[in-house]
Design an enzyme around this catalytic site. Structure first.
Site, PDB file in Angstrom:
ATOM      1  N   ASP A  84      62.299  23.194  83.021  1.00 22.77           N
ATOM      2  CA  ASP A  84      62.583  21.894  82.414  1.00 22.77           C
ATOM      3  C   ASP A  84      61.521  20.918  82.907  1.00 22.77           C
ATOM      4  O   ASP A  84      61.326  20.777  84.131  1.00 22.77           O
ATOM      5  CB  ASP A  84      63.968  21.385  82.820  1.00 22.77           C
ATOM      6  CG  ASP A  84      65.098  22.260  82.306  1.00 22.77           C
ATOM      7  OD1 ASP A  84      64.872  23.029  81.358  1.00 22.77           O
ATOM      8  OD2 ASP A  84      66.211  22.163  82.862  1.00 22.77           O
ATOM      9  N   GLU A 109      67.011  21.444  73.193  1.00 22.78           N
ATOM     10  CA  GLU A 109      66.567  20.642  74.337  1.00 22.78           C
ATOM     11  C   GLU A 109      65.056  20.448  74.287  1.00 22.78           C
ATOM     12  O   GLU A 109      64.302  21.417  74.429  1.00 22.78           O
ATOM     13  CB  GLU A 109      66.957  21.327  75.646  1.00 22.78           C
ATOM     14  CG  GLU A 109      68.454  21.573  75.777  1.00 22.78           C
ATOM     15  CD  GLU A 109      68.812  22.424  76.991  1.00 22.78           C
ATOM     16  OE1 GLU A 109      67.893  22.837  77.734  1.00 22.78           O
ATOM     17  OE2 GLU A 109      70.005  22.677  77.200  1.00 22.78           O
TER      18      GLU A 109
END
Length: 247
Positions: A151, A213
């Site tokens: 991430d 995402e």
């Protein structure tokens, strides 16, 4: 079970290695800016990594991430990556799933003891749009538990993140990568442009982006294989994941 979890795994045995701290602002594009492990948001909430760090990746994934950051420095020398999260033991995945569930209950002024079955199912569905189930089954590992998912966001200088139109881990439609695809205001067009630039440099290095995402990218895990198989531009997509769960 999510569709990508049906992909077979043949783990290649690559080790988990630490992501080198530093960054292009120190003149080294092979290093990355990230918080100290003790300041990681999940650690601050109480997640126990069991002596490991959230800033680890499989060695091949790290090498690809270094390629991506070098490409970013080439096309946008004013930008660099800021790593938010990488390796995540299943126990931490469980902690964050439970935390997110309780957070949603609190936001809706609901009590777990007084939910209807329909309400409970609805909240769990919302949680699992963004958080993989903390499975201990070797055939269905959470992506971050393989050391093959990262991430990240963009930053201008150390600690100065670029506004991307939504926070990492935000449970909201704004988290969808293409949320600003039809943006009309200058600010929202900026979000669309930055998300596209992030995706493009990561994909040129071999990563694939999570469908829900904007910040999540993977390489070599089950999701990566599945996403490649869904891409009509891939003439010979991979059939097996090369990274399984690391514990």
């Amino acid at each position: 079970m999510k569709p990508y979890q049906q992909i077979a795994i043949a783990d290649c045995g690559e080790p988990l290695v630490p992501i080198p701290r530093g960054g292009p602002y120190h003149g080294n594009p092979d290093q990355f800016f990230m918080e100290s492990p003790s300041l990681h948001p999940y650690v601050k909430l109480g997640a126990d990594y069991g002596g490991k760090s959230p800033y680890f990746l499989r060695s091949g994934v790290l090498a690809a991430l270094q390629v991506a950051q070098a490409e970013l420095c080439r096309v946008r020398p004013d930008l660099m990556f800021q790593i938010f999260d990488a390796y995540r033991p299943v126990a931490v995945q469980q902690f964050m799933v439970d935390y997110t569930y309780q957070k949603l209950l609190k936001a809706r002024s609901l009590s777990a003891d007084h939910l209807t079955a329909a309400q409970q199912a609805e909240i769990w569905d919302e949680v699992h749009q963004f958080w993989a189930a903390p499975s201990l089954d070797p055939a269905t590992p959470p992506p971050h538990s393989t050391g093959a998912a990262v991430d990240l966001t963009l930053a201008i200088t150390r600690g100065c993140k670029v506004e991307m139109g939504g926070a990492i881990d935000e449970i909201s439609p704004r988290s969808h990568p293409d949320y600003y695809a039809t943006a009309t205001t200058p600010t929202e067009r900026s979000y669309r442009r930055l998300r596209t630039q992030l995706r493009d440099v990561m994909e040129r290095a071999g990563f694939r982006q999570h469908p829900n995402e904007w910040w999540h990218f993977c390489l070599g895990d089950q999701m990566w294989v599945w996403l490649n198989q869904q891409d009509s531009q891939q003439p010979n997509p991979p059939q097996q994941a090369r990274y399984g769960r690391c514990e």
